[in-house]
Design a protein around this motif. Structure first.
Motif, mmCIF file in Angstrom:
data_model
loop_
_atom_site.group_PDB
_atom_site.id
_atom_site.type_symbol
_atom_site.label_atom_id
_atom_site.label_comp_id
_atom_site.label_asym_id
_atom_site.label_seq_id
_atom_site.Cartn_x
_atom_site.Cartn_y
_atom_site.Cartn_z
ATOM 1 N N TYR A 31 0.669 -1.195 0.084
ATOM 2 C CA TYR A 31 -0.139 -0.019 0.076
ATOM 3 C C TYR A 31 0.983 1.350 0.061
ATOM 4 C CZ TYR A 31 -3.795 -3.214 1.362
ATOM 5 O OH TYR A 31 -4.520 -4.419 1.452
ATOM 6 N N LEU A 32 1.962 1.224 0.727
ATOM 7 C CA LEU A 32 2.949 2.243 0.390
ATOM 8 C C LEU A 32 3.362 2.875 -0.962
ATOM 9 C CD1 LEU A 32 4.341 4.383 2.533
ATOM 10 C CD2 LEU A 32 6.484 2.503 2.610
ATOM 11 N N LYS A 33 3.384 1.619 -1.568
ATOM 12 C CA LYS A 33 3.875 2.087 -2.930
ATOM 13 C C LYS A 33 2.579 2.754 -3.750
ATOM 14 C CE LYS A 33 5.958 -2.465 -3.754
ATOM 15 N NZ LYS A 33 6.105 -3.653 -4.557
ATOM 16 N N THR A 34 1.552 2.607 -3.497
ATOM 17 C CA THR A 34 0.355 3.486 -4.055
ATOM 18 C C THR A 34 0.211 4.839 -3.471
ATOM 19 O OG1 THR A 34 -0.826 1.163 -4.493
ATOM 20 C CG2 THR A 34 -2.203 3.281 -4.433
ATOM 21 N N ASN A 35 0.346 4.859 -2.007
ATOM 22 C CA ASN A 35 0.037 6.215 -1.251
ATOM 23 C C ASN A 35 1.429 6.230 -0.309
ATOM 24 O OD1 ASN A 35 -1.631 7.051 1.683
ATOM 25 N ND2 ASN A 35 -0.908 8.208 -0.058
ATOM 26 N N PHE A 36 2.458 6.804 -0.915
ATOM 27 C CA PHE A 36 3.700 6.918 -0.242
ATOM 28 C C PHE A 36 3.623 8.075 0.740
ATOM 29 C CE2 PHE A 36 8.096 7.717 0.561
ATOM 30 C CZ PHE A 36 8.809 6.317 0.509
ATOM 31 N N SER A 37 2.871 7.697 1.880
ATOM 32 C CA SER A 37 2.608 8.999 2.758
ATOM 33 C C SER A 37 3.457 8.513 4.294
ATOM 34 C CB SER A 37 1.126 8.884 3.081
ATOM 35 O OG SER A 37 0.846 7.914 3.905
ATOM 36 N N GLU A 38 3.837 9.805 4.823
ATOM 37 C CA GLU A 38 4.501 9.728 6.013
ATOM 38 C C GLU A 38 3.740 8.911 6.990
ATOM 39 O OE1 GLU A 38 6.728 12.841 9.319
ATOM 40 O OE2 GLU A 38 5.480 13.726 7.582
ATOM 41 N N LYS A 39 2.559 9.030 7.183
ATOM 42 C CA LYS A 39 1.757 8.395 8.113
ATOM 43 C C LYS A 39 1.808 6.696 7.932
ATOM 44 C CE LYS A 39 -3.164 7.993 9.719
ATOM 45 N NZ LYS A 39 -4.464 8.167 9.757
ATOM 46 N N ARG A 40 1.859 6.219 6.695
ATOM 47 C CA ARG A 40 2.105 4.890 6.167
ATOM 48 C C ARG A 40 3.438 4.546 6.502
ATOM 49 N NH1 ARG A 40 -2.397 2.322 4.178
ATOM 50 N NH2 ARG A 40 -3.845 3.934 2.899
ATOM 51 N N PHE A 41 4.294 5.137 6.471
ATOM 52 C CA PHE A 41 5.714 4.830 6.441
ATOM 53 C C PHE A 41 6.018 4.741 8.192
ATOM 54 C CE2 PHE A 41 10.251 5.069 7.035
ATOM 55 C CZ PHE A 41 10.836 4.361 5.750
ATOM 56 N N LEU A 42 5.343 5.698 8.961
ATOM 57 C CA LEU A 42 5.476 5.664 10.506
ATOM 58 C C LEU A 42 4.877 4.448 10.857
ATOM 59 C CD1 LEU A 42 4.973 9.393 11.249
ATOM 60 C CD2 LEU A 42 7.091 8.064 11.550
ATOM 61 N N HIS A 43 3.568 3.906 10.372
ATOM 62 C CA HIS A 43 3.040 2.880 10.705
ATOM 63 C C HIS A 43 3.878 1.643 10.546
ATOM 64 C CE1 HIS A 43 -0.496 0.499 11.680
ATOM 65 N NE2 HIS A 43 -0.644 -0.351 10.649
ATOM 66 N N LEU A 44 4.344 1.526 9.353
ATOM 67 C CA LEU A 44 5.309 0.479 9.163
ATOM 68 C C LEU A 44 6.413 -0.042 9.971
ATOM 69 C CD1 LEU A 44 5.401 0.471 5.223
ATOM 70 C CD2 LEU A 44 4.981 -1.724 6.519
ATOM 71 N N ILE A 45 6.865 1.438 10.595
ATOM 72 C CA ILE A 45 7.942 1.334 11.587
ATOM 73 C C ILE A 45 7.653 0.778 12.669
ATOM 74 C CG2 ILE A 45 9.564 2.501 12.963
ATOM 75 C CD1 ILE A 45 9.787 4.682 10.638
ATOM 76 N N GLU A 46 6.089 1.033 13.129
ATOM 77 C CA GLU A 46 5.767 0.559 14.330
ATOM 78 C C GLU A 46 5.324 -0.866 14.187
ATOM 79 O OE1 GLU A 46 2.018 1.816 17.528
ATOM 80 O OE2 GLU A 46 2.177 2.790 15.498
ATOM 81 N N VAL A 47 4.913 -1.435 13.296
ATOM 82 C CA VAL A 47 4.441 -2.764 12.967
ATOM 83 C C VAL A 47 5.895 -3.623 13.030
ATOM 84 C CG1 VAL A 47 3.609 -4.544 11.523
ATOM 85 C CG2 VAL A 47 2.505 -2.310 11.697
ATOM 86 N N ARG A 48 6.911 -3.063 12.048
ATOM 87 C CA ARG A 48 8.332 -3.707 12.006
ATOM 88 C C ARG A 48 8.889 -4.049 13.548
ATOM 89 N NH1 ARG A 48 13.466 -1.827 11.819
ATOM 90 N NH2 ARG A 48 14.827 -3.068 10.019
ATOM 91 N N GLU A 49 8.657 -2.820 14.269
ATOM 92 C CA GLU A 49 9.154 -2.871 15.695
ATOM 93 C C GLU A 49 8.584 -3.952 16.469
ATOM 94 O OE1 GLU A 49 11.940 -0.652 17.521
ATOM 95 O OE2 GLU A 49 12.145 -1.622 15.449
ATOM 96 N N LEU A 50 7.310 -4.146 16.406
ATOM 97 C CA LEU A 50 6.412 -5.153 17.142
ATOM 98 C C LEU A 50 6.903 -6.455 16.742
ATOM 99 C CD1 LEU A 50 2.960 -5.371 18.195
ATOM 100 C CD2 LEU A 50 3.776 -7.169 16.917
ATOM 101 N N LEU A 51 6.909 -6.939 15.356
ATOM 102 C CA LEU A 51 7.438 -8.127 14.863
ATOM 103 C C LEU A 51 8.827 -8.323 15.167
ATOM 104 C CD1 LEU A 51 5.882 -7.731 11.566
ATOM 105 C CD2 LEU A 51 5.141 -9.279 13.231
ATOM 106 N N ARG A 52 9.658 -7.314 15.204
ATOM 107 C CA ARG A 52 11.179 -7.493 15.498
ATOM 108 C C ARG A 52 11.261 -7.863 17.131
ATOM 109 N NH1 ARG A 52 15.627 -4.757 13.293
ATOM 110 N NH2 ARG A 52 17.327 -3.878 14.222
ATOM 111 N N ASN A 53 10.519 -7.183 17.912
ATOM 112 C CA ASN A 53 10.657 -7.484 19.330
ATOM 113 C C ASN A 53 9.841 -8.818 19.685
ATOM 114 O OD1 ASN A 53 11.951 -4.956 20.108
ATOM 115 N ND2 ASN A 53 9.814 -3.963 20.401
ATOM 116 N N SER A 54 9.134 -9.328 18.933
ATOM 117 C CA SER A 54 8.490 -10.607 19.063
ATOM 118 C C SER A 54 9.170 -11.784 18.638
ATOM 119 C CB SER A 54 7.042 -10.792 18.480
ATOM 120 O OG SER A 54 6.194 -9.565 18.981
ATOM 121 N N ALA A 55 10.469 -11.497 18.022
ATOM 122 C CA ALA A 55 11.375 -12.381 17.467
ATOM 123 C C ALA A 55 10.999 -13.143 16.268
ATOM 124 C CB ALA A 55 11.887 -13.462 18.813
#
Length: 296
Positions: free
Chosen positions: A203-227
């Motif tokens: 979806y970020l490819k279609t709508n390259f918005s700051e809000k989407r990028f920030l959301h991906l960082i947050e999701v990535r951190e959760l998955l990262r912390n969940s190993a």
């Protein structure tokens, strides 16, 4: 913005340059040839004529001059057969410890440790800086998106990359919007799975918005912390402890809702070969940025 023809030309140029990088493995080059075949127009049909001479299959005849000639022929005939031959010749030279081909100890890619303060001194990766300096919006956005794949980078560094890119590139982000190809952001962390992450990258490819990028960082951190495999930090430091804001991390790893949207045939970003190339940097990383940018 670069045209497809321009980017195809740069894929070819950067790939041939990467053949001279002793840090790039034979296997990685083979994988990128396979990946390049998936992008229409990148590969030529194999030809032999007065300019692009035939391949010599006898290793006894192979020397650095022969390798250079075949590289030149590949600029005129960028075919799978010619590239695989170049990789084979290069590999034989590496086994012979031929000067200029022998692998050396990889240079350190160490980065400054992230700081908890807002004054964290961010330094862009060489790959991101290269494309920002070149000034093409499509490849800049692609390079920034691919920073999410660098498992050495944590959330603070990705926030730094976003802020740095925003300061240095006018109009890098679009206004947040939702549509058929850029769906909503889910606040329920129990639904933040690998599949959800991949969808949001699409979806970020279609709508390259700051809000989407920030959301991906947050999701990535959760998955990262969940190993979760594929997201865990490659840094040698001890694993982080999930913060209170990520209290749903185990649930995110275990929960697999039955009614998920199908993942589009997209995510070249998750290609392991692409991730390995990005960690090496240089010409081989540029190949990845151009290949990913070609997939729209």
């Amino acid at each position: 913005m670069k045209t497809n023809a321009t980017m195809i030309g740069q894929v070819r140029e950067q790939f041939l340059t990467a053949l001279d990088d002793t840090q790039v493995s034979t296997e990685l080059l083979k994988q990128l040839v396979d990946a390049a075949q998936q992008s229409p127009g990148v590969m030529d049909a194999h030809e032999v004529n007065g300019i692009t001479r035939a391949i010599d299959v006898d290793p006894v005849s192979w020397n650095p001059d022969y390798f250079s000639r075949q590289k030149f022929f590949a600029t005129r005939n960028f075919s799978k057969e010619r590239l695989e031959h170049l990789i084979q010749v290069r590999d034989v030279f590496r086994q012979r410890n031929e000067k200029g081909f022998t692998p050396t100890v990889a240079a350190s890619h160490a980065r400054k440790a992230p700081m908890n303060s807002a004054s964290f001194d961010y330094q862009p990766t060489s790959n991101l800086k290269k494309f920002v300096d070149e000034g093409d919006l499509l490849t800049i956005r692609t390079a920034l998106r691919l920073e999410l794949n660098d498992r050495r980078l944590d959330g603070a560094e990705l926030h730094g990359a976003l802020a740095w890119a925003k300061d240095n590139v006018s109009g890098i982000f679009e206004v947040f919007s939702e549509g058929a190809f850029a769906r909503e952001l889910l606040s329920d962390q129990n639904q933040w799975t690998e599949d959800y992450y991949d969808l949001q990258v699409t979806y970020l490819k279609t709508n390259f918005s700051e809000k989407r990028f920030l959301h991906l960082i947050e999701v990535r951190e959760l998955l990262r912390n969940s190993a979760v495999e594929g997201f865990v930090s490659t840094k040698a430091a001890a694993p982080k402890t999930a913060s209170s804001t990520h209290s749903a991390a185990p649930a995110a790893q275990a929960s697999r809702p039955n009614s998920r949207q199908p993942i589009p045939d997209s995510a070249p970003e998750r290609n392991p070969a692409f991730k390995a190339a990005l960690l090496i940097g240089g010409a081989i990383a540029a190949v990845v940025v151009f290949l990913v940018a070609l997939v729209r």
